[in-house]
Motif scaffolding. Sequence first.
Motif, PDB file in Angstrom:
ATOM      1  N   ILE A   2       4.571  11.568   3.984  1.00 49.51           N
ATOM      2  CA  ILE A   2       4.553  10.134   3.678  1.00 49.51           C
ATOM      3  C   ILE A   2       3.281   9.537   4.262  1.00 49.51           C
ATOM      4  CG2 ILE A   2       5.763   7.950   3.996  1.00 49.51           C
ATOM      5  CD1 ILE A   2       8.333   9.523   4.342  1.00 49.51           C
ATOM      6  N   SER A   3       2.568   8.770   3.451  1.00 45.83           N
ATOM      7  CA  SER A   3       1.324   8.147   3.906  1.00 45.83           C
ATOM      8  C   SER A   3       1.605   7.095   4.977  1.00 45.83           C
ATOM      9  CB  SER A   3       0.596   7.501   2.724  1.00 45.83           C
ATOM     10  OG  SER A   3       1.327   6.364   2.287  1.00 45.83           O
ATOM     11  N   HIS A   4       0.560   6.749   5.708  1.00 47.88           N
ATOM     12  CA  HIS A   4       0.695   5.708   6.743  1.00 47.88           C
ATOM     13  C   HIS A   4       1.097   4.373   6.123  1.00 47.88           C
ATOM     14  CE1 HIS A   4      -0.682   8.243   9.954  1.00 47.88           C
ATOM     15  NE2 HIS A   4      -1.818   8.533   9.298  1.00 47.88           N
ATOM     16  N   SER A   5       0.528   4.069   4.951  1.00 44.49           N
ATOM     17  CA  SER A   5       0.871   2.796   4.318  1.00 44.49           C
ATOM     18  C   SER A   5       2.334   2.789   3.871  1.00 44.49           C
ATOM     19  CB  SER A   5      -0.057   2.494   3.136  1.00 44.49           C
ATOM     20  OG  SER A   5       0.093   3.456   2.109  1.00 44.49           O
ATOM     21  N   ALA A   6       2.830   3.936   3.387  1.00 45.58           N
ATOM     22  CA  ALA A   6       4.239   4.019   2.978  1.00 45.58           C
ATOM     23  C   ALA A   6       5.150   3.880   4.186  1.00 45.58           C
ATOM     24  CB  ALA A   6       4.511   5.331   2.245  1.00 45.58           C
ATOM     25  N   VAL A  22       8.839   3.930  -4.117  1.00 45.92           N
ATOM     26  CA  VAL A  22       7.696   4.401  -3.329  1.00 45.92           C
ATOM     27  C   VAL A  22       7.815   5.890  -3.022  1.00 45.92           C
ATOM     28  CG1 VAL A  22       6.604   4.226  -1.049  1.00 45.92           C
ATOM     29  CG2 VAL A  22       7.115   2.167  -2.343  1.00 45.92           C
ATOM     30  N   LEU A  23       9.019   6.325  -2.641  1.00 44.44           N
ATOM     31  CA  LEU A  23       9.177   7.726  -2.229  1.00 44.44           C
ATOM     32  C   LEU A  23       9.304   8.692  -3.406  1.00 44.44           C
ATOM     33  CD1 LEU A  23      11.555   7.367   0.851  1.00 44.44           C
ATOM     34  CD2 LEU A  23       9.051   7.554   0.806  1.00 44.44           C
ATOM     35  N   VAL A  24      10.081   8.334  -4.417  1.00 42.86           N
ATOM     36  CA  VAL A  24      10.330   9.242  -5.532  1.00 42.86           C
ATOM     37  C   VAL A  24       9.169   9.244  -6.522  1.00 42.86           C
ATOM     38  CG1 VAL A  24      11.870   9.733  -7.488  1.00 42.86           C
ATOM     39  CG2 VAL A  24      12.832   9.048  -5.285  1.00 42.86           C
ATOM     40  N   LEU A  25       8.636   8.055  -6.819  1.00 42.31           N
ATOM     41  CA  LEU A  25       7.542   7.972  -7.784  1.00 42.31           C
ATOM     42  C   LEU A  25       6.164   7.997  -7.110  1.00 42.31           C
ATOM     43  CD1 LEU A  25       9.051   5.374 -10.292  1.00 42.31           C
ATOM     44  CD2 LEU A  25       9.081   7.875 -10.405  1.00 42.31           C
ATOM     45  N   HIS A  26       6.162   8.159  -5.790  1.00 45.97           N
ATOM     46  CA  HIS A  26       4.935   8.316  -5.009  1.00 45.97           C
ATOM     47  C   HIS A  26       3.928   7.199  -5.263  1.00 45.97           C
ATOM     48  CE1 HIS A  26       6.536  12.224  -4.058  1.00 45.97           C
ATOM     49  NE2 HIS A  26       6.654  12.470  -5.355  1.00 45.97           N
ATOM     50  N   ARG A  27       4.411   5.975  -5.177  1.00 47.61           N
ATOM     51  CA  ARG A  27       3.523   4.831  -5.381  1.00 47.61           C
ATOM     52  C   ARG A  27       2.540   4.727  -4.218  1.00 47.61           C
ATOM     53  NH1 ARG A  27       4.494   4.402 -10.556  1.00 47.61           N
ATOM     54  NH2 ARG A  27       6.367   3.250 -11.103  1.00 47.61           N
ATOM     55  N   ALA A  28       1.314   4.427  -4.545  1.00 47.54           N
ATOM     56  CA  ALA A  28       0.273   4.248  -3.535  1.00 47.54           C
ATOM     57  C   ALA A  28       0.121   2.755  -3.226  1.00 47.54           C
ATOM     58  CB  ALA A  28      -1.049   4.806  -4.049  1.00 47.54           C
ATOM     59  N   ILE A  64       7.878  -8.285  -2.739  1.00 49.75           N
ATOM     60  CA  ILE A  64       8.216  -7.173  -1.846  1.00 49.75           C
ATOM     61  C   ILE A  64       7.947  -5.814  -2.503  1.00 49.75           C
ATOM     62  CG2 ILE A  64      10.132  -6.014  -0.645  1.00 49.75           C
ATOM     63  CD1 ILE A  64      11.078  -8.792   0.255  1.00 49.75           C
ATOM     64  N   PRO A  65       8.369  -5.576  -3.739  1.00 50.29           N
ATOM     65  CA  PRO A  65       8.045  -4.264  -4.333  1.00 50.29           C
ATOM     66  C   PRO A  65       6.543  -4.063  -4.562  1.00 50.29           C
ATOM     67  CG  PRO A  65       9.745  -5.394  -5.623  1.00 50.29           C
ATOM     68  CD  PRO A  65       9.222  -6.370  -4.619  1.00 50.29           C
ATOM     69  N   LEU A  66       5.845  -5.139  -4.944  1.00 50.41           N
ATOM     70  CA  LEU A  66       4.423  -5.010  -5.267  1.00 50.41           C
ATOM     71  C   LEU A  66       3.556  -4.736  -4.041  1.00 50.41           C
ATOM     72  CD1 LEU A  66       3.915  -7.708  -8.044  1.00 50.41           C
ATOM     73  CD2 LEU A  66       4.192  -5.221  -8.294  1.00 50.41           C
ATOM     74  N   ILE A  67       4.099  -4.954  -2.838  1.00 54.15           N
ATOM     75  CA  ILE A  67       3.342  -4.628  -1.626  1.00 54.15           C
ATOM     76  C   ILE A  67       2.896  -3.173  -1.672  1.00 54.15           C
ATOM     77  CG2 ILE A  67       3.536  -4.283   0.881  1.00 54.15           C
ATOM     78  CD1 ILE A  67       5.441  -6.729   0.901  1.00 54.15           C
ATOM     79  N   HIS A  68       3.747  -2.311  -2.207  1.00 53.87           N
ATOM     80  CA  HIS A  68       3.392  -0.896  -2.258  1.00 53.87           C
ATOM     81  C   HIS A  68       3.488  -0.325  -3.673  1.00 53.87           C
ATOM     82  CE1 HIS A  68       2.598   3.073  -0.603  1.00 53.87           C
ATOM     83  NE2 HIS A  68       2.281   2.448   0.521  1.00 53.87           N
TER      84      HIS A  68
END
Length: 193
Positions: A3-7, A66-72, A139-143
């Motif tokens: 998991i990335s730092h941003s995630a 974020v986790l399943v679709l690996h959003r950046a 909130i979702p668009l943050i990540h």
Amino acid sequence: MDISHSARAYLLFLGFIGVERLFELVLSARNARRALAAGGREVGQGHYRVMTLLHTAFLGSCVAEVLVLHRAFPGLLGWVALGGAVLAQFLRYWAISTLGERWNTRILFIPGARPVTSGPYRFVRHPNYVAVILEMVCIPLIHGGYLTALVFSVANAALLVVRIRAEEAALGAEYQRAFGARPRFIPGAAHEH
């Protein structure tokens, strides 16, 4: 799973929002007991369960997208969305503090109680719902969770149509006199029906 730092930071932010919602439920339950003891009545119980499920699923969907679709992290859009989400929290707590013991997640009204017209209610009829609308988008668009933002914004809009009708009908004629000319959501907007 890597998991990335941003995630990680985003998941921590969602955890904060979850804790905040639990605090609000405790506050709401306390206020409900007081309102009912003062002769308050509740309406809209049927859609309340739907609203609870929607808001719970919303936070879960933010995590899953974020986790399943690996959003950046989307860069500038993410920072703007974070600003909108923080603004929504300030607006929410301004509304809560203005209503005091009358604030609730349920639609409870005390017959004969005068409408609260101070704080953010000077500008719009439903500042707390403005905060919720902002949250559902921001909130979702943050990540990068654009699917969650879209799906839950549409679902929330449909729910608010039902909820606002029930709430405004329950609050009665004095509420209509106090707020009839005030916009529901956007300060300075023409009267919204």
